[in-house]
Design a protein around this motif. Structure first.
Motif, PDB file in Angstrom:
ATOM      1  N   ASP A  77     -39.867 -34.940 -38.246  1.00 49.90           N
ATOM      2  CA  ASP A  77     -38.892 -34.391 -37.310  1.00 49.90           C
ATOM      3  C   ASP A  77     -37.501 -34.959 -37.602  1.00 49.90           C
ATOM      4  O   ASP A  77     -37.348 -36.132 -37.868  1.00 49.90           O
ATOM      5  CB  ASP A  77     -39.283 -34.771 -35.871  1.00 49.90           C
ATOM      6  CG  ASP A  77     -38.185 -34.375 -34.896  1.00 49.90           C
ATOM      7  OD1 ASP A  77     -38.022 -33.177 -34.660  1.00 49.90           O
ATOM      8  OD2 ASP A  77     -37.465 -35.282 -34.425  1.00 49.90           O
ATOM      9  N   GLY A  78     -36.531 -34.082 -37.537  1.00 50.78           N
ATOM     10  CA  GLY A  78     -35.167 -34.578 -37.737  1.00 50.78           C
ATOM     11  C   GLY A  78     -34.844 -34.710 -39.209  1.00 50.78           C
ATOM     12  O   GLY A  78     -34.129 -35.598 -39.642  1.00 50.78           O
ATOM     13  N   ASN A 107     -27.125 -34.836 -26.468  1.00 55.07           N
ATOM     14  CA  ASN A 107     -26.025 -34.375 -27.311  1.00 55.07           C
ATOM     15  C   ASN A 107     -24.962 -33.760 -26.406  1.00 55.07           C
ATOM     16  O   ASN A 107     -25.084 -32.610 -25.970  1.00 55.07           O
ATOM     17  CB  ASN A 107     -26.517 -33.321 -28.316  1.00 55.07           C
ATOM     18  CG  ASN A 107     -25.370 -32.812 -29.189  1.00 55.07           C
ATOM     19  OD1 ASN A 107     -24.192 -33.043 -28.870  1.00 55.07           O
ATOM     20  ND2 ASN A 107     -25.707 -32.138 -30.265  1.00 55.07           N
ATOM     21  N   HIS A 144     -23.284 -30.239 -26.079  1.00 55.81           N
ATOM     22  CA  HIS A 144     -23.796 -29.080 -25.331  1.00 55.81           C
ATOM     23  C   HIS A 144     -23.357 -29.115 -23.863  1.00 55.81           C
ATOM     24  O   HIS A 144     -23.849 -28.328 -23.051  1.00 55.81           O
ATOM     25  CB  HIS A 144     -25.330 -29.065 -25.391  1.00 55.81           C
ATOM     26  CG  HIS A 144     -25.903 -28.987 -26.782  1.00 55.81           C
ATOM     27  ND1 HIS A 144     -25.627 -27.955 -27.650  1.00 55.81           N
ATOM     28  CD2 HIS A 144     -26.727 -29.824 -27.459  1.00 55.81           C
ATOM     29  CE1 HIS A 144     -26.273 -28.141 -28.789  1.00 55.81           C
ATOM     30  NE2 HIS A 144     -26.952 -29.276 -28.721  1.00 55.81           N
ATOM     31  N   TYR A 182     -27.325 -41.871 -28.904  1.00 55.89           N
ATOM     32  CA  TYR A 182     -27.964 -40.647 -29.385  1.00 55.89           C
ATOM     33  C   TYR A 182     -27.935 -40.630 -30.902  1.00 55.89           C
ATOM     34  O   TYR A 182     -26.872 -40.468 -31.503  1.00 55.89           O
ATOM     35  CB  TYR A 182     -27.247 -39.415 -28.816  1.00 55.89           C
ATOM     36  CG  TYR A 182     -28.006 -38.115 -28.983  1.00 55.89           C
ATOM     37  CD1 TYR A 182     -27.537 -37.120 -29.838  1.00 55.89           C
ATOM     38  CD2 TYR A 182     -29.195 -37.876 -28.300  1.00 55.89           C
ATOM     39  CE1 TYR A 182     -28.221 -35.922 -29.993  1.00 55.89           C
ATOM     40  CE2 TYR A 182     -29.887 -36.683 -28.448  1.00 55.89           C
ATOM     41  CZ  TYR A 182     -29.393 -35.714 -29.294  1.00 55.89           C
ATOM     42  OH  TYR A 182     -30.078 -34.524 -29.442  1.00 55.89           O
ATOM     43  N   GLY A 204     -29.776 -38.539 -32.709  1.00 54.37           N
ATOM     44  CA  GLY A 204     -29.957 -37.172 -33.238  1.00 54.37           C
ATOM     45  C   GLY A 204     -31.287 -37.050 -33.933  1.00 54.37           C
ATOM     46  O   GLY A 204     -31.571 -36.086 -34.629  1.00 54.37           O
ATOM     47  N   SER A 205     -32.138 -38.059 -33.768  1.00 55.64           N
ATOM     48  CA  SER A 205     -33.501 -38.031 -34.298  1.00 55.64           C
ATOM     49  C   SER A 205     -34.410 -38.425 -33.146  1.00 55.64           C
ATOM     50  O   SER A 205     -34.391 -39.577 -32.703  1.00 55.64           O
ATOM     51  CB  SER A 205     -33.617 -39.020 -35.465  1.00 55.64           C
ATOM     52  OG  SER A 205     -34.890 -38.918 -36.058  1.00 55.64           O
ATOM     53  N   LEU A 206     -35.202 -37.454 -32.672  1.00 58.97           N
ATOM     54  CA  LEU A 206     -35.952 -37.634 -31.424  1.00 58.97           C
ATOM     55  C   LEU A 206     -36.790 -38.911 -31.416  1.00 58.97           C
ATOM     56  O   LEU A 206     -36.746 -39.693 -30.467  1.00 58.97           O
ATOM     57  CB  LEU A 206     -36.836 -36.405 -31.204  1.00 58.97           C
ATOM     58  CG  LEU A 206     -37.836 -36.450 -30.060  1.00 58.97           C
ATOM     59  CD1 LEU A 206     -37.166 -36.698 -28.721  1.00 58.97           C
ATOM     60  CD2 LEU A 206     -38.643 -35.146 -30.018  1.00 58.97           C
ATOM     61  N   TYR A 239     -34.050 -39.798 -22.286  1.00 60.63           N
ATOM     62  CA  TYR A 239     -33.647 -38.842 -23.332  1.00 60.63           C
ATOM     63  C   TYR A 239     -33.663 -37.459 -22.685  1.00 60.63           C
ATOM     64  O   TYR A 239     -34.616 -37.104 -21.979  1.00 60.63           O
ATOM     65  CB  TYR A 239     -34.629 -38.901 -24.500  1.00 60.63           C
ATOM     66  CG  TYR A 239     -34.413 -37.835 -25.555  1.00 60.63           C
ATOM     67  CD1 TYR A 239     -34.845 -36.523 -25.355  1.00 60.63           C
ATOM     68  CD2 TYR A 239     -33.770 -38.128 -26.747  1.00 60.63           C
ATOM     69  CE1 TYR A 239     -34.629 -35.530 -26.302  1.00 60.63           C
ATOM     70  CE2 TYR A 239     -33.560 -37.144 -27.713  1.00 60.63           C
ATOM     71  CZ  TYR A 239     -33.993 -35.845 -27.469  1.00 60.63           C
ATOM     72  OH  TYR A 239     -33.781 -34.870 -28.421  1.00 60.63           O
ATOM     73  N   TYR A 299     -33.160 -33.281 -23.402  1.00 57.94           N
ATOM     74  CA  TYR A 299     -32.810 -32.082 -24.156  1.00 57.94           C
ATOM     75  C   TYR A 299     -32.903 -30.898 -23.193  1.00 57.94           C
ATOM     76  O   TYR A 299     -33.954 -30.263 -23.071  1.00 57.94           O
ATOM     77  CB  TYR A 299     -33.639 -31.839 -25.413  1.00 57.94           C
ATOM     78  CG  TYR A 299     -32.789 -31.089 -26.415  1.00 57.94           C
ATOM     79  CD1 TYR A 299     -32.404 -29.753 -26.166  1.00 57.94           C
ATOM     80  CD2 TYR A 299     -32.258 -31.706 -27.525  1.00 57.94           C
ATOM     81  CE1 TYR A 299     -31.544 -29.079 -27.009  1.00 57.94           C
ATOM     82  CE2 TYR A 299     -31.412 -31.035 -28.394  1.00 57.94           C
ATOM     83  CZ  TYR A 299     -31.049 -29.720 -28.113  1.00 57.94           C
ATOM     84  OH  TYR A 299     -30.183 -29.052 -28.962  1.00 57.94           O
ATOM     85  N   LYS A 308     -34.447 -27.064 -27.143  1.00 59.39           N
ATOM     86  CA  LYS A 308     -34.701 -26.903 -28.575  1.00 59.39           C
ATOM     87  C   LYS A 308     -36.070 -27.442 -28.969  1.00 59.39           C
ATOM     88  O   LYS A 308     -36.653 -27.017 -29.965  1.00 59.39           O
ATOM     89  CB  LYS A 308     -33.617 -27.668 -29.341  1.00 59.39           C
ATOM     90  CG  LYS A 308     -33.808 -27.751 -30.835  1.00 59.39           C
ATOM     91  CD  LYS A 308     -32.703 -28.591 -31.465  1.00 59.39           C
ATOM     92  CE  LYS A 308     -32.839 -28.673 -32.964  1.00 59.39           C
ATOM     93  NZ  LYS A 308     -31.822 -29.575 -33.547  1.00 59.39           N
ATOM     94  N   LEU A 309     -36.603 -28.397 -28.210  1.00 60.10           N
ATOM     95  CA  LEU A 309     -37.786 -29.132 -28.660  1.00 60.10           C
ATOM     96  C   LEU A 309     -39.062 -28.354 -28.383  1.00 60.10           C
ATOM     97  O   LEU A 309     -39.172 -27.602 -27.412  1.00 60.10           O
ATOM     98  CB  LEU A 309     -37.821 -30.509 -27.995  1.00 60.10           C
ATOM     99  CG  LEU A 309     -36.585 -31.361 -28.287  1.00 60.10           C
ATOM    100  CD1 LEU A 309     -36.653 -32.679 -27.562  1.00 60.10           C
ATOM    101  CD2 LEU A 309     -36.393 -31.573 -29.782  1.00 60.10           C
ATOM    102  N   GLU A 366     -44.104 -31.859 -30.118  1.00 61.99           N
ATOM    103  CA  GLU A 366     -43.071 -32.851 -29.797  1.00 61.99           C
ATOM    104  C   GLU A 366     -43.229 -33.277 -28.339  1.00 61.99           C
ATOM    105  O   GLU A 366     -43.546 -34.437 -28.055  1.00 61.99           O
ATOM    106  CB  GLU A 366     -41.666 -32.260 -30.046  1.00 61.99           C
ATOM    107  CG  GLU A 366     -41.347 -32.075 -31.527  1.00 61.99           C
ATOM    108  CD  GLU A 366     -39.996 -31.422 -31.791  1.00 61.99           C
ATOM    109  OE1 GLU A 366     -39.636 -30.451 -31.092  1.00 61.99           O
ATOM    110  OE2 GLU A 366     -39.287 -31.894 -32.705  1.00 61.99           O
TER     111      GLU A 366
HETATM  112  P1  P6P Z   1     -29.085 -31.514 -31.534  1.00 64.76           P
HETATM  113  C1  P6P Z   1     -33.726 -32.916 -34.798  1.00 64.76           C
HETATM  114  O1  P6P Z   1     -33.338 -31.681 -35.339  1.00 64.76           O
HETATM  115  C2  P6P Z   1     -34.284 -32.648 -33.399  1.00 64.76           C
HETATM  116  O2  P6P Z   1     -35.407 -31.838 -33.458  1.00 64.76           O
HETATM  117  C3  P6P Z   1     -34.608 -33.971 -32.723  1.00 64.76           C
HETATM  118  O3  P6P Z   1     -35.131 -34.903 -33.614  1.00 64.76           O
HETATM  119  C4  P6P Z   1     -33.265 -34.390 -32.163  1.00 64.76           C
HETATM  120  O4  P6P Z   1     -33.356 -35.223 -31.024  1.00 64.76           O
HETATM  121  C5  P6P Z   1     -32.634 -33.044 -31.796  1.00 64.76           C
HETATM  122  O5  P6P Z   1     -33.278 -32.051 -32.596  1.00 64.76           O
HETATM  123  C6  P6P Z   1     -31.159 -33.006 -32.120  1.00 64.76           C
HETATM  124  O6  P6P Z   1     -30.680 -31.741 -31.697  1.00 64.76           O
HETATM  125  O7  P6P Z   1     -28.932 -30.185 -30.824  1.00 64.76           O
HETATM  126  O8  P6P Z   1     -28.575 -32.653 -30.691  1.00 64.76           O
HETATM  127  O9  P6P Z   1     -28.526 -31.543 -32.926  1.00 64.76           O
END
Ligand code: P6P
Length: 329
Positions: A121-122, A214, A217, A241, A243-245, A259, A261, A271-272, A277
């Motif tokens: 992921d990520g 993030n 948004h 943050y 950017g990697s879950l 956290y 999303y 998105k997740l 996930e």
């Molecule tokens: P955004 C990485 O693409 C992911 O799936 C997660 O690991 C991460 O937390 C999220 O999306 C980041 O998304 O919209 O903040 O770029």
């Protein structure tokens, strides 16, 4: 049941699993073997991830990496490694991967388990050398042993998971998982090729100083999310943050935090992905004393209908998740 046999830090993953099997009676050892197979794949991906820089540099020039293999994107390579290792291990009759539209029949028709996974992921973080992770979720099959797996095997719902966890390829590589008896953390010693128990029982602090989202948004966020985040800022909490879950989740597990999303304009359900996930991370966080919500109820209570469906995710310290939800009232 409580973990009566507290195991000493430094025991190996294999020994830990063996003792757990004895203690919690994973009758015939298939789940134990499946966990070992996942750890083995994690060791292989650890090696791929940690040479990625070099091989991708070489690969991009010659289109072939140092092993002479066609240079694969790391997430594709990780997908192949996990599918191959689980297929060879024999315990999983099918796999659902973020990288594959449909479920994959491994041919192990006697296998009693199915695995849903995000192999890496990520992966956009790889090229900029940011930590990345594998997430996995295990169910006991409901289809007949001896035949092919079915969609129903993967759509049993989050509370039917028998195990879940992740492998974080960070400053060190860690395996963190639960079988429903608490959360244990193992740290990989590369020179020995072994995972060693480093965190016998991980629990998340009831509250904490971190919020992770993030903020790009912001203008898409529901009002209750913005109200909550404004409160966090008024309290001078820290925004962290990566950017990697898996990296954000793992850090918050230790510092305490939340956290988020939420739904956005681009992703109305967030998105997740639910099956590989949100469900596994929600199972883990509840086992660690935390909470995972979609904004309309606990993540684990969400009825899955599609393999790759998305859901909003608010996950972490129980007091912070509760405070967010109180904003929706
Ligand atoms: P955004 C990485 O693409 C992911 O799936 C997660 O690991 C991460 O937390 C999220 O999306 C980041 O998304 O919209 O903040 O770029």
């Amino acid at each position: 049941t409580e973990n009566t046999l507290a195991q000493p830090v430094g025991t190996t993953l294999d020994r830990y699993i063996m003792r757990k099997q004895a203690e919690f009676g994973f009758a015939t050892g298939e789940l134990s073997q499946l966990l070992r197979d996942l750890a083995l794949a994690g060791k292989i991906v650890h090696r791929d991830v940690n040479r990625a820089g070099l091989s991708s540099i070489i690969g991009s020039m010659g289109q072939h990496n140092v092993q002479g293999e066609q240079q694969q994107r790391l997430d594709v390579e990780a997908n192949i490694r996990f599918i191959r290792t689980l297929t060879n291990g024999g315990e999983a009759c099918a796999i659902l991967s973020e990288e594959e539209d449909d479920l994959i029949q491994t041919g192990n028709v006697q296998g009693k388990y199915v695995v849903a996974m995000d192999p890496l992921d990520g992966s956009s973080n790889i090229d900029v050398n940011v930590s990345i992770g594998t997430i996995f979720s295990i169910y006991r099959r409901v289809s007949a042993v001896g035949g092919p797996a079915t969609r129903a095997d993967f759509l049993q719902g989050g509370r039917a998971q028998v195990a879940a966890g992740y492998i974080l390829y960070g400053s060190s590589t860690m395996l963190v998982y639960t079988t429903g008896h608490g959360v244990a953390g193992f740290t990989y010693e590369n020179s020995l090729g072994e995972f060693f128990l480093s965190h016998p029982r991980i629990t998340i602090p009831a509250t904490g100083p971190v919020f992770s989202c993030n903020e790009g948004h912001w203008f898409d966020y529901p009002q209750y999310v913005r109200d909550f985040l404004l409160q966090c800022k008024q309290q001078r909490m820290s925004g962290r943050y990566v950017g990697s879950l898996v990296a954000d989740y793992h850090r918050n597990l230790f510092t305490g935090g939340i956290y988020l999303y939420p739904p956005t304009a681009k992703n109305a359900a967030g998105k997740l992905r639910l099956l590989y996930e949100n469900f596994p991370l929600a199972f883990l966080i509840e086992q660690a004393g935390g909470r995972a919500e979609t904004g309309e109820g606990p993540v684990l209570d969400l009825e899955p209908v599609d393999f790759h469906q998305r859901s909003p995710l608010f996950i972490g310290s129980p007091e912070l998740v509760a405070r967010l939800l109180s904003e929706t009232a």
